[in-house]
Motif scaffolding. Sequence first.
Motif, short mmCIF file in Angstrom:
data_model
loop_
_atom_site.label_atom_id
_atom_site.label_comp_id
_atom_site.label_asym_id
_atom_site.label_seq_id
_atom_site.Cartn_x
_atom_site.Cartn_y
_atom_site.Cartn_z
N VAL A 267 -14.60 -0.99 -0.46
CA VAL A 267 -14.67 -1.11 0.99
C VAL A 267 -14.14 -2.48 1.42
O VAL A 267 -13.42 -2.61 2.42
CB VAL A 267 -16.12 -0.90 1.48
CG1 VAL A 267 -16.27 -1.32 2.94
CG2 VAL A 267 -16.51 0.57 1.33
N ALA A 268 -14.48 -3.50 0.62
CA ALA A 268 -13.97 -4.85 0.94
C ALA A 268 -12.47 -4.88 0.90
O ALA A 268 -11.81 -5.50 1.75
CB ALA A 268 -14.57 -5.86 -0.03
N LEU A 269 -11.95 -4.16 -0.12
CA LEU A 269 -10.49 -4.08 -0.23
C LEU A 269 -9.89 -3.38 0.98
O LEU A 269 -8.89 -3.83 1.54
CB LEU A 269 -10.12 -3.33 -1.51
CG LEU A 269 -8.62 -3.10 -1.77
CD1 LEU A 269 -7.89 -4.45 -1.88
CD2 LEU A 269 -8.39 -2.27 -3.01
N LEU A 270 -10.54 -2.26 1.38
CA LEU A 270 -10.04 -1.53 2.54
C LEU A 270 -10.14 -2.35 3.81
O LEU A 270 -9.24 -2.32 4.67
CB LEU A 270 -10.81 -0.22 2.71
CG LEU A 270 -10.56 0.86 1.66
CD1 LEU A 270 -11.49 2.07 1.90
CD2 LEU A 270 -9.11 1.31 1.68
N GLU A 271 -11.22 -3.11 3.94
CA GLU A 271 -11.37 -3.96 5.13
C GLU A 271 -10.32 -5.07 5.15
O GLU A 271 -9.78 -5.45 6.20
CB GLU A 271 -12.77 -4.54 5.17
CG GLU A 271 -13.82 -3.48 5.56
CD GLU A 271 -15.22 -4.06 5.57
OE1 GLU A 271 -15.40 -5.15 5.03
OE2 GLU A 271 -16.12 -3.38 6.13
N LEU A 277 -3.24 -5.20 8.18
CA LEU A 277 -2.44 -4.33 9.04
C LEU A 277 -2.67 -4.66 10.51
O LEU A 277 -1.78 -4.46 11.34
CB LEU A 277 -2.80 -2.86 8.79
CG LEU A 277 -2.37 -2.31 7.43
CD1 LEU A 277 -2.87 -0.87 7.26
CD2 LEU A 277 -0.86 -2.35 7.29
N LYS A 278 -3.85 -5.16 10.79
CA LYS A 278 -4.11 -5.53 12.18
C LYS A 278 -3.22 -6.69 12.61
O LYS A 278 -2.77 -6.78 13.74
CB LYS A 278 -5.59 -5.88 12.33
CG LYS A 278 -6.03 -6.10 13.76
CD LYS A 278 -7.53 -6.35 13.81
CE LYS A 278 -7.95 -6.54 15.26
NZ LYS A 278 -9.42 -6.80 15.35
N SER A 282 3.38 -3.55 12.83
CA SER A 282 4.72 -2.91 12.72
C SER A 282 5.16 -2.79 11.27
O SER A 282 6.33 -2.60 11.00
CB SER A 282 5.75 -3.74 13.50
OG SER A 282 5.79 -5.05 12.99
N LEU A 283 4.21 -2.90 10.35
CA LEU A 283 4.56 -2.82 8.93
C LEU A 283 5.19 -1.46 8.63
O LEU A 283 4.66 -0.42 9.01
CB LEU A 283 3.28 -3.01 8.10
CG LEU A 283 3.50 -3.10 6.60
CD1 LEU A 283 4.26 -4.36 6.23
CD2 LEU A 283 2.14 -3.06 5.90
N LEU A 298 -0.77 4.50 8.06
CA LEU A 298 -1.57 3.89 7.00
C LEU A 298 -2.85 3.27 7.56
O LEU A 298 -3.92 3.38 6.96
CB LEU A 298 -0.73 2.84 6.27
CG LEU A 298 -1.40 2.15 5.08
CD1 LEU A 298 -1.84 3.18 4.03
CD2 LEU A 298 -0.49 1.10 4.48
N ALA A 299 -2.75 2.63 8.73
CA ALA A 299 -3.94 2.01 9.33
C ALA A 299 -4.99 3.06 9.65
O ALA A 299 -6.20 2.84 9.41
CB ALA A 299 -3.52 1.26 10.61
#
Lengths: 404, 58
Positions: A267-271, A277-278, A282-283, A298-299
């Motif tokens: 979850v830490a990785l996902l956060e 991404l935030k 535009s990635l 992806l976001a």
Amino acid sequence: MNSSSPTKITIDSLRGATNPFTVNFEKGKKLTVIYGENGTGKSTICDGLELIGNGKIGSLENRGLGKLNRYWHSLGKSASDVSVTLETATVACRATVGKNGEVSTNPPDHCPRVEILRRMQILSLVATTGAELYSAIKRFIDVSGIEASEDALRGLIKDMTGSLDTVATSVQSNRKAIENFWQEAGQQQGDPIARARAESARDPHEFEADINALDEIRMAYERMNGCLGDLTTANAQLEVILDELDDALTTLEEQRSKISANATEFVALLESAKAYLKNDPSLSACPLCESTENATGLANRIDQRLSDFMPFSRRKPKERGWRATRIAPTNGWRTFIPVRPSTRLNSRPVDQNTNGRLIWICRRALRLCSPSSWRIGLAPQLTCLRAGSKCWPNSRTRSNFWVR
Amino acid sequence: MESPSQALARKIVEKLVADGLMTPDDAKKLESKGADGKLRAEDWRLAVEKAMELEAKR
């Protein structure tokens, strides 16, 4: 019987009638008096009338003479010479005696009806009184019609007496039944018969409502008895299911603990990825592998994964100020009431005999513990309840509940 | 001429009426029937019941 008045009687060879003689009766008179000196034949006339009317001679009876018919004929005559003829205006009836003493009349249907009252019988009749007097004279008086009517009345009295006995027996039986009922009902004060009379005077329709209500209660009781077996079976099945649920929840809790240990880092990785991404919405390619294949959306997918893993993270849910408090153990069940910390507890004992109610409450508790009703949405909270720990009910469903 | 049965029936009926066991109206009818031997049990019962009912009303 010939009812015509006799006109004359002729007697031949009977008793003192050594020669035939005739007595003429005066026409139109109902009473004829024959009188004379002794031995002039008065008794012979009576004997002639009795012979032709009754076939016997009563003046010789009860004198110890043995067979009497041998004295019927006159001296120097035989029995076959005896003849008595009584004539009326319409018919003449003749009586003769056979060789063996039998008396025959011709014509037999016109034999006169004769009653002889001799001196002894007259004296007896004079001395008789009351009912015996009637018995003595009834053969001279024709009251057969009254006797027939009296027989009907006597039969009615007999029937009525029998009916009266039956009714008396029935009354006695009913009285005894009422008294027995009175005793079974607790021997209330007062006279049971008077009470029964008062009750019997009431309108029977007044009891219909009570009778219907009692019938409904009886039928409900019978239905309840019929369902008792089903209820017991369902209760046993529920016990089994609850045990299986406990095992499943325990297993689930263990699995969850394992998953939660690894999920925290994930979850830490996902956060971190979400934060990255935030900063760069535009990635167009993955920052690790530079692949553009799954870059679109992806976001959103990271948010979805975070949401999915949230229950497995080590982070505790936010309290809303409600918690379950164990009240008291009762019959193997524990009572929990979700209350605010400042709420004063108002405990209510659980009836040990209301298993059905407990089961219902248990179902309610299970419903409360379902994922849709709990903020953190996990059935393992039930385990917490069983241990008397805190629980987190939805504020809209707060109420008393019991779990075992 | 009055027969013994009729004379006895008349006396019986007079006594029953005097004792309130038969109404005067019934007495006339039952006197001849009684003398003829045609009074049945139900006739007696009806006559007595009517007389008792009449007595009760008084």
